[in-house]
Design a protein around this motif. Structure first.
Motif, PDB file in Angstrom:
ATOM      1  N   ASN A   1     -15.927 -54.896  18.170  1.00 52.82           N
ATOM      2  CA  ASN A   1     -15.861 -54.970  16.703  1.00 52.82           C
ATOM      3  C   ASN A   1     -16.708 -56.119  16.183  1.00 52.82           C
ATOM      4  OD1 ASN A   1     -14.194 -52.757  16.120  1.00 52.82           O
ATOM      5  ND2 ASN A   1     -12.333 -53.926  16.517  1.00 52.82           N
ATOM      6  N   HIS A   2     -16.614 -57.263  16.836  1.00 55.09           N
ATOM      7  CA  HIS A   2     -17.380 -58.440  16.403  1.00 55.09           C
ATOM      8  C   HIS A   2     -18.882 -58.188  16.494  1.00 55.09           C
ATOM      9  CE1 HIS A   2     -18.029 -62.689  15.553  1.00 55.09           C
ATOM     10  NE2 HIS A   2     -18.884 -62.736  16.569  1.00 55.09           N
ATOM     11  N   LYS A   3     -19.305 -57.389  17.462  1.00 55.85           N
ATOM     12  CA  LYS A   3     -20.720 -57.079  17.629  1.00 55.85           C
ATOM     13  C   LYS A   3     -21.146 -55.872  16.797  1.00 55.85           C
ATOM     14  CE  LYS A   3     -22.514 -57.362  21.767  1.00 55.85           C
ATOM     15  NZ  LYS A   3     -23.405 -58.533  21.652  1.00 55.85           N
ATOM     16  N   GLY A   4     -20.205 -55.251  16.104  1.00 56.05           N
ATOM     17  CA  GLY A   4     -20.532 -54.088  15.282  1.00 56.05           C
ATOM     18  C   GLY A   4     -20.847 -52.846  16.089  1.00 56.05           C
ATOM     19  N   ILE A   5     -20.243 -52.729  17.281  1.00 55.94           N
ATOM     20  CA  ILE A   5     -20.480 -51.577  18.154  1.00 55.94           C
ATOM     21  C   ILE A   5     -19.368 -50.564  17.938  1.00 55.94           C
ATOM     22  CG2 ILE A   5     -20.626 -50.792  20.548  1.00 55.94           C
ATOM     23  CD1 ILE A   5     -21.809 -53.539  21.244  1.00 55.94           C
ATOM     24  N   ARG A   6     -19.733 -49.361  17.528  1.00 53.32           N
ATOM     25  CA  ARG A   6     -18.747 -48.319  17.258  1.00 53.32           C
ATOM     26  C   ARG A   6     -18.045 -47.897  18.549  1.00 53.32           C
ATOM     27  NH1 ARG A   6     -20.654 -43.863  16.359  1.00 53.32           N
ATOM     28  NH2 ARG A   6     -22.844 -44.277  16.836  1.00 53.32           N
ATOM     29  N   HIS A   7     -16.743 -47.705  18.453  1.00 53.55           N
ATOM     30  CA  HIS A   7     -15.961 -47.265  19.595  1.00 53.55           C
ATOM     31  C   HIS A   7     -14.596 -46.814  19.099  1.00 53.55           C
ATOM     32  CE1 HIS A   7     -14.442 -51.297  18.863  1.00 53.55           C
ATOM     33  NE2 HIS A   7     -13.355 -50.972  19.560  1.00 53.55           N
ATOM     34  N   GLN A   8     -13.830 -46.223  19.989  1.00 54.39           N
ATOM     35  CA  GLN A   8     -12.454 -45.843  19.668  1.00 54.39           C
ATOM     36  C   GLN A   8     -11.510 -46.527  20.641  1.00 54.39           C
ATOM     37  OE1 GLN A   8     -11.488 -41.682  20.001  1.00 54.39           O
ATOM     38  NE2 GLN A   8      -9.322 -41.999  19.557  1.00 54.39           N
ATOM     39  N   LEU A   9     -10.538 -47.246  20.108  1.00 53.61           N
ATOM     40  CA  LEU A   9      -9.444 -47.792  20.909  1.00 53.61           C
ATOM     41  C   LEU A   9      -8.262 -46.853  20.739  1.00 53.61           C
ATOM     42  CD1 LEU A   9      -8.023 -49.994  22.598  1.00 53.61           C
ATOM     43  CD2 LEU A   9      -7.496 -51.160  20.436  1.00 53.61           C
ATOM     44  N   ASP A  10      -7.944 -46.124  21.793  1.00 52.36           N
ATOM     45  CA  ASP A  10      -6.894 -45.110  21.743  1.00 52.36           C
ATOM     46  C   ASP A  10      -5.658 -45.617  22.485  1.00 52.36           C
ATOM     47  OD1 ASP A  10      -5.724 -42.489  21.276  1.00 52.36           O
ATOM     48  OD2 ASP A  10      -6.052 -42.131  23.419  1.00 52.36           O
ATOM     49  N   ILE A  11      -4.595 -45.921  21.750  1.00 56.76           N
ATOM     50  CA  ILE A  11      -3.345 -46.383  22.347  1.00 56.76           C
ATOM     51  C   ILE A  11      -2.338 -45.246  22.270  1.00 56.76           C
ATOM     52  CG2 ILE A  11      -1.516 -48.115  22.303  1.00 56.76           C
ATOM     53  CD1 ILE A  11      -3.446 -50.013  20.897  1.00 56.76           C
ATOM     54  N   THR A  12      -2.146 -44.558  23.379  1.00 60.00           N
ATOM     55  CA  THR A  12      -1.205 -43.446  23.424  1.00 60.00           C
ATOM     56  C   THR A  12       0.212 -43.974  23.174  1.00 60.00           C
ATOM     57  OG1 THR A  12      -2.612 -42.227  24.973  1.00 60.00           O
ATOM     58  CG2 THR A  12      -0.285 -41.595  24.869  1.00 60.00           C
ATOM     59  N   PRO A  13       0.933 -43.405  22.212  1.00 60.24           N
ATOM     60  CA  PRO A  13       2.226 -43.973  21.804  1.00 60.24           C
ATOM     61  C   PRO A  13       3.385 -43.600  22.717  1.00 60.24           C
ATOM     62  CG  PRO A  13       1.730 -42.076  20.443  1.00 60.24           C
ATOM     63  CD  PRO A  13       0.526 -42.282  21.336  1.00 60.24           C
ATOM     64  N   TRP A  14       3.134 -43.499  24.000  1.00 62.37           N
ATOM     65  CA  TRP A  14       4.200 -43.262  24.973  1.00 62.37           C
ATOM     66  C   TRP A  14       3.623 -43.565  26.341  1.00 62.37           C
ATOM     67  CZ3 TRP A  14       2.658 -39.748  28.618  1.00 62.37           C
ATOM     68  CH2 TRP A  14       1.640 -38.860  28.254  1.00 62.37           C
ATOM     69  N   GLY A  15       4.462 -43.663  27.351  1.00 65.74           N
ATOM     70  CA  GLY A  15       3.992 -43.807  28.720  1.00 65.74           C
ATOM     71  C   GLY A  15       3.536 -45.205  29.064  1.00 65.74           C
ATOM     72  N   ASN A  16       3.160 -45.348  30.308  1.00 64.28           N
ATOM     73  CA  ASN A  16       2.740 -46.645  30.813  1.00 64.28           C
ATOM     74  C   ASN A  16       1.496 -46.471  31.678  1.00 64.28           C
ATOM     75  OD1 ASN A  16       3.847 -45.458  33.108  1.00 64.28           O
ATOM     76  ND2 ASN A  16       5.774 -46.604  32.954  1.00 64.28           N
TER      77      ASN A  16
END
Length: 234
Positions: free
Chosen positions: A202-217
């Motif tokens: 984010n600080h470098k302005g690089i597009r990406h997706q942070l996907d945090i699945t709302p279950w599991g480990n």
């Protein structure tokens, strides 16, 4: 799915690297195994089967390869400098031998890389070190700071293979042209590592997706859910 067993001889490593290749054609994805895992690990745990539709429809071609973790990061009987050097040789095998061969075989300029757990480290580190060769990066449940493996040892090779260190200072514009998905889950002990890398991007302005699945480990059911979802983004 069509499954082919291959051996690829590496001059850098002085050995064969074994792999399973799925599909006749399609966009190539190199899959790195988890800690000290082997090329058949993703088959054994059923992750390759989650990609069946993508492979059989010719969308992707999977290359499940071996690692050299037992001679590098996990080789506690070796000096840390030797362990990191063995990883450098593995990176040279990928960069100069295997990936160019896959590029020719699939007639593509860039490939995709993916992996779960420590395989996700390998995928991200290779992608960020060689973004001119990688168009898609898909990680699942990975951590990216490898200094804990080396007992305080640090040199230039450690720096250039530790993404939290070198990424903030990396000026390569190819990083801005990569599809990046960082996958983790709510109870994954690697979640904070993904959040940290996402912050750097984010600080470098690089597009990406942070996907945090709302279950599991930190486990296979989560990764088997994530992998086909991430393939659909290619």
């Amino acid at each position: 799915m069509q499954e082919d067993y291959r051996k690829f001889y590496s001059h850098h490593l002085g050995r064969d690297i074994e792999m399973l290749v799925y599909g006749n054609w399609g966009y190539p994805i190199v899959l790195f195994p988890t800690s000290m895992g082997h090329y058949y690990e993703y088959k054994d745990f059923g992750l390759t089967d989650t990609a069946r539709w993508f492979v059989e429809s010719g969308k992707v071609k999977l290359y499940c390869i071996d690692s050299v973790d037992r001679d590098s990061w996990y080789a506690k009987h070796l000096h840390p400098g030797t362990r990191i050097w063995n990883h450098v040789l593995y990176d040279r095998f990928l960069h100069e031998e295997l990936v160019p061969s896959i590029q020719r075989e699939c007639n593509v300029q860039k490939i995709g890389v993916s992996g779960a757990s420590f395989g996700g480290y390998h995928a991200l580190n290779f992608a960020f070190r060689h973004p001119e060769q990688v168009g898609h990066l898909l990680t699942m449940g990975a951590a990216f700071d490898i200094r804990s493996f080396l007992g305080g040892y640090y040199d230039e090779n450690v720096y250039f293979n530790n993404p939290p260190d070198y990424l903030p200072n990396d000026p390569n514009k190819e990083l801005h042209h990569m599809n990046i998905v960082l996958g983790t889950s709510e109870y994954d002990f690697c979640k904070d590592s993904n959040i940290k890398i996402s912050g750097i991007l984010n600080h470098k302005g690089i597009r990406h997706q942070l996907d945090i699945t709302p279950w599991g480990n930190h486990d296979w059911p989560v990764w088997k859910d994530q992998f086909p979802r991430y393939l659909s983004k290619i």
